[in-house]
Design an enzyme around this catalytic site. Structure first.
Site, PDB file in Angstrom:
ATOM      1  N   TYR A 118      46.341  45.025  38.405  1.00  0.00           N
ATOM      2  CA  TYR A 118      46.346  43.859  37.727  1.00  0.00           C
ATOM      3  C   TYR A 118      46.854  44.138  36.551  1.00  0.00           C
ATOM      4  CZ  TYR A 118      44.093  41.473  33.605  1.00  0.00           C
ATOM      5  OH  TYR A 118      43.062  40.415  32.567  1.00  0.00           O
ATOM      6  N   ALA A 134      49.541  46.304  35.923  1.00  0.00           N
ATOM      7  CA  ALA A 134      51.240  46.656  36.858  1.00  0.00           C
ATOM      8  C   ALA A 134      51.507  44.886  36.490  1.00  0.00           C
ATOM      9  CB  ALA A 134      51.780  46.642  38.301  1.00  0.00           C
ATOM     10  N   ALA A 135      50.632  44.099  36.707  1.00  0.00           N
ATOM     11  CA  ALA A 135      51.315  42.346  36.493  1.00  0.00           C
ATOM     12  C   ALA A 135      51.101  42.251  35.030  1.00  0.00           C
ATOM     13  CB  ALA A 135      50.212  41.678  37.139  1.00  0.00           C
TER      14      ALA A 135
HETATM   15  P1  NDP Z   1      37.512  33.824  34.247  1.00  0.00           P
HETATM   16  O1  NDP Z   1      37.779  33.772  35.532  1.00  0.00           O
HETATM   17  O2  NDP Z   1      36.700  32.545  33.029  1.00  0.00           O
HETATM   18  O3  NDP Z   1      39.471  32.317  34.373  1.00  0.00           O
HETATM   19  C1  NDP Z   1      39.971  32.170  35.790  1.00  0.00           C
HETATM   20  C2  NDP Z   1      41.167  30.786  35.437  1.00  0.00           C
HETATM   21  O4  NDP Z   1      41.743  31.132  36.117  1.00  0.00           O
HETATM   22  C3  NDP Z   1      40.104  29.545  35.604  1.00  0.00           C
HETATM   23  O5  NDP Z   1      40.148  28.836  35.131  1.00  0.00           O
HETATM   24  C4  NDP Z   1      40.186  29.891  37.313  1.00  0.00           C
HETATM   25  O6  NDP Z   1      39.773  28.844  38.148  1.00  0.00           O
HETATM   26  C5  NDP Z   1      42.034  29.850  37.066  1.00  0.00           C
HETATM   27  N1  NDP Z   1      43.141  30.401  38.179  1.00  0.00           N
HETATM   28  C6  NDP Z   1      42.919  31.298  38.779  1.00  0.00           C
HETATM   29  N2  NDP Z   1      43.052  31.832  39.960  1.00  0.00           N
HETATM   30  C7  NDP Z   1      44.444  30.755  40.090  1.00  0.00           C
HETATM   31  C8  NDP Z   1      45.138  30.014  40.676  1.00  0.00           C
HETATM   32  N3  NDP Z   1      46.509  31.182  41.380  1.00  0.00           N
HETATM   33  N4  NDP Z   1      45.293  28.830  39.999  1.00  0.00           N
HETATM   34  C9  NDP Z   1      45.014  28.359  39.551  1.00  0.00           C
HETATM   35  N5  NDP Z   1      44.137  29.098  38.400  1.00  0.00           N
HETATM   36  C10 NDP Z   1      43.776  30.108  38.882  1.00  0.00           C
HETATM   37  O7  NDP Z   1      38.678  34.641  33.838  1.00  0.00           O
HETATM   38  P2  NDP Z   1      39.370  34.450  32.286  1.00  0.00           P
HETATM   39  O8  NDP Z   1      39.100  33.766  31.403  1.00  0.00           O
HETATM   40  O9  NDP Z   1      38.345  35.977  31.782  1.00  0.00           O
HETATM   41  O10 NDP Z   1      40.821  35.019  32.630  1.00  0.00           O
HETATM   42  C11 NDP Z   1      41.270  34.084  31.464  1.00  0.00           C
HETATM   43  C12 NDP Z   1      43.464  34.512  31.343  1.00  0.00           C
HETATM   44  O11 NDP Z   1      42.946  35.817  30.780  1.00  0.00           O
HETATM   45  C13 NDP Z   1      43.522  35.802  32.717  1.00  0.00           C
HETATM   46  O12 NDP Z   1      45.213  35.642  32.484  1.00  0.00           O
HETATM   47  C14 NDP Z   1      43.028  36.972  32.225  1.00  0.00           C
HETATM   48  O13 NDP Z   1      43.675  38.060  32.972  1.00  0.00           O
HETATM   49  C15 NDP Z   1      43.269  37.237  30.823  1.00  0.00           C
HETATM   50  N6  NDP Z   1      42.248  37.997  30.273  1.00  0.00           N
HETATM   51  C16 NDP Z   1      40.742  38.345  30.469  1.00  0.00           C
HETATM   52  C17 NDP Z   1      40.185  39.191  29.615  1.00  0.00           C
HETATM   53  C18 NDP Z   1      38.589  39.684  29.866  1.00  0.00           C
HETATM   54  O14 NDP Z   1      38.097  39.777  29.307  1.00  0.00           O
HETATM   55  N7  NDP Z   1      38.232  38.228  30.298  1.00  0.00           N
HETATM   56  C19 NDP Z   1      41.077  40.630  28.945  1.00  0.00           C
HETATM   57  C20 NDP Z   1      42.365  39.509  29.443  1.00  0.00           C
HETATM   58  C21 NDP Z   1      43.222  38.858  29.521  1.00  0.00           C
HETATM   59  P3  NDP Z   1      40.005  28.316  39.545  1.00  0.00           P
HETATM   60  O15 NDP Z   1      39.483  29.705  40.412  1.00  0.00           O
HETATM   61  O16 NDP Z   1      39.008  27.319  39.275  1.00  0.00           O
HETATM   62  O17 NDP Z   1      41.332  28.556  40.165  1.00  0.00           O
END
Ligand code: NDP
Length: 255
Positions: A160, A162-163
């Site tokens: 995570y 690294a990404a």
């Molecule tokens: P959630 O798990 O609530 O939402 C993740 C979203 O990404 C969902 O809409 C999911 O929908 C979608 N998703 C996941 N994989 C794919 C894929 N392969 N293709 C298309 N859509 C995809 O996560 P968050 O809202 O917490 O996270 C959102 C972003 O913020 C992420 O990049 C996360 O790394 C980043 N982030 C979050 C933090 C946190 O504390 N929550 C902190 C720092 C960064 P579905 O599964 O239906 O595809």
């Protein structure tokens, strides 16, 4: 809201727009006037957010995509262009964090799964949208949702971090490569936010209390607390900002 934050007549794609931070940003952009296409892999969840966007009086399109699959992303973008004829704003919000394991216990399969979605997915979507912005001469803006994990190390999250570190570097290089086209590329690095992604750590009292003790504001953020930075970066108020990372973390990375 001043007129320079107004996003009327702008078309936005928000990956990961069906839940959590992406959903909050989708609705925030729509409230600021943009037509918004929230995408993820789950149709029912996308439909729900599309309904909310329409209730705000904005246009939308219900379409699913997997950001790690180039052909699926191309198909999604073709549909958006058929409907709206342009893309002004791309929010790369899709992300996963399925494991909490020390590096030596992380399999290559687990590593690849996280890198493919959280880093390669950002590259695929940015490249496909960037090419269209360039072709159509649109001075658009791309906003990548990175993480504090792209700036500091987080225990048991090698892939995570690294990404997300890669996303921050990709943000800077895309900003440089595309400045000549008037495309601005920035990132937001959230700290811990209450979403499905953090449900696991919130459910463990020990881990949750440890994270809270490391956060000067002594709490997790709400998804809506990330929205303002996205609206700012998407708007003309940020016309001189590119290659930047705005950290929204309750002070997590301050000490
Ligand atoms: P959630 O798990 O609530 O939402 C993740 C979203 O990404 C969902 O809409 C999911 O929908 C979608 N998703 C996941 N994989 C794919 C894929 N392969 N293709 C298309 N859509 C995809 O996560 P968050 O809202 O917490 O996270 C959102 C972003 O913020 C992420 O990049 C996360 O790394 C980043 N982030 C979050 C933090 C946190 O504390 N929550 C902190 C720092 C960064 P579905 O599964 O239906 O595809």
């Amino acid at each position: 809201m001043t007129s320079k934050f107004n996003l009327e007549n702008k078309v936005a794609i928000v990956t990961g727009g069906s839940r959590g931070i992406g959903k909050a940003i989708s609705l925030g952009l729509a409230e600021a006037g943009a037509d918004v296409v929230p995408v993820s892999r789950t149709k029912a969840a996308v439909d729900e957010v599309c309904n909310l966007i329409e209730n705000l009086g904005r246009r939308t399109l219900s379409i699913t995509t997997d950001v790690s699959d180039e052909s699926s992303v191309k198909f999604m973008i073709e549909k958006v262009i058929k409907t709206f004829d342009k893309i002004d704003i791309l929010i790369n919000g899709a992300g996963i964090s399925p494991i909490l394991k020390s590096a030596e216990k992380t399999s290559l399969e687990e590593w690849n799964q996280i890198i493919n979605t959280n880093l390669t997915g950002v590259f695929i979507c940015s490249n496909e949208v960037g090419k269209i912005m360039i072709d159509k001469n649109v001075s658009g803006t791309i906003i990548n949702i990175a993480s504090v994990g792209g700036k500091v190390g987080l225990l048991r999250q090698a892939a995570y971090c690294a990404a997300k570190g890669g996303v921050i570097q990709l943000t800077k290089v895309l900003a440089l490569d595309w400045v000549k086209y008037g495309i601005r590329v920035n990132a937001i690095a959230p700290g811990y936010v209450k979403t499905d992604l953090t449900a696991g750590v919130m459910n463990s009292e020990k881990i949750y209390n440890d994270l809270i003790s490391k956060t000067p504001m002594s709490r997790f953020g709400e998804p809506e607390e990330i929205t303002g930075a996205a609206i700012y970066l998407a708007s003309d108020e940020a016309s001189y900002v590119t290659g930047e990372v705005i950290t929204v973390d309750g002070g997590y990375t301050v000490w």
